[in-house]
Design a protein around this motif. Structure first.
Motif: not given
Length: 201
Positions: A88-108, A142-148
């Motif tokens: 099983g592999f989780v492959v997601s398109h997810k930015t590291e930080y939210g664009h308007h998050d004042p707390d700068r929580v690392n989303l990953r 993300k698509l390149r990762r799925i292919a790899a």
């Protein structure tokens, strides 16, 4: 067999978290009911609604992720994968930080914490290696990762990902949701149907 799975809105559901967070911020009436899309549509109608929605997303995908739930049927699916020896592999398109998050929580890191808390890495639960979880900065990556990874199946809630011209050929495409009409994409309205398609068909 290698099975790739998207993260947001495929493995993990946010409907209740978005609704509760929007009410707490007085963006919606206390009696408002609806899923994530309904919450989004209502907030976008407000003055500065688009900014409010993006700020809400930053909170939910970061500090608020603990309240999100695993979709019904995922548990059984992942246990069958483990029992059968499928990767099983989780492959997601997810930015590291939210664009308007004042707390700068690392989303990953927040997402990895949610995955770990639900037993994904535990040998006696789902036994998915930590190195099998990938968060990419763009859809193309993300698509390149799925292919790899040479996935036999990939499961996603976004039809535009599965029908992207660069989606790797030879990968069976499963769309989690109620809609979709593209040829070559199998529509599965539930994780039970996904399990039937992968294991039984």
């Amino acid at each position: 067999m290698r099975i790739g799975i998207d993260f947001d809105n495929t493995l993990i559901g946010y409907d209740d978290v978005f609704l509760a967070a929007a009410r707490e911020r007085d963006l919606l009436r206390s009696k408002f009911v609806g899923n994530k899309q309904a919450v989004r549509d209502a907030i976008r109608l407000l003055p500065d609604g688009e900014l409010a929605w993006q700020q809400l997303q930053g909170h939910v995908y970061g500090k608020g992720i603990g309240g999100a739930v695993m979709f019904e049927g995922v548990d059984g699916f992942l246990r069958r994968c483990r029992a059968a020896g499928h990767g099983g592999f989780v492959v997601s398109h997810k930015t590291e930080y939210g664009h308007h998050d004042p707390d700068r929580v690392n989303l990953r890191e927040a997402a990895r914490g949610w995955v770990e808390s639900r037993g994904f890495f535990a040998p006696d639960i789902y036994a998915i290696p930590r190195e099998n979880v990938f968060f990419e900065t763009s859809r193309a990556q993300k698509l390149r990762r799925i292919a790899a990874l040479k996935c036999a199946y990939f499961i996603d809630d976004l039809e535009e990902v599965l029908t992207d011209p660069d989606f790797p050929p030879g990968v069976n495409r499963l769309l989690f949701g109620a809609g979709g009409s593209s040829s070559g994409v199998v529509i599965c309205s539930s994780w039970q149907r996904i399990a039937e398609t992968v294991f039984d068909d």
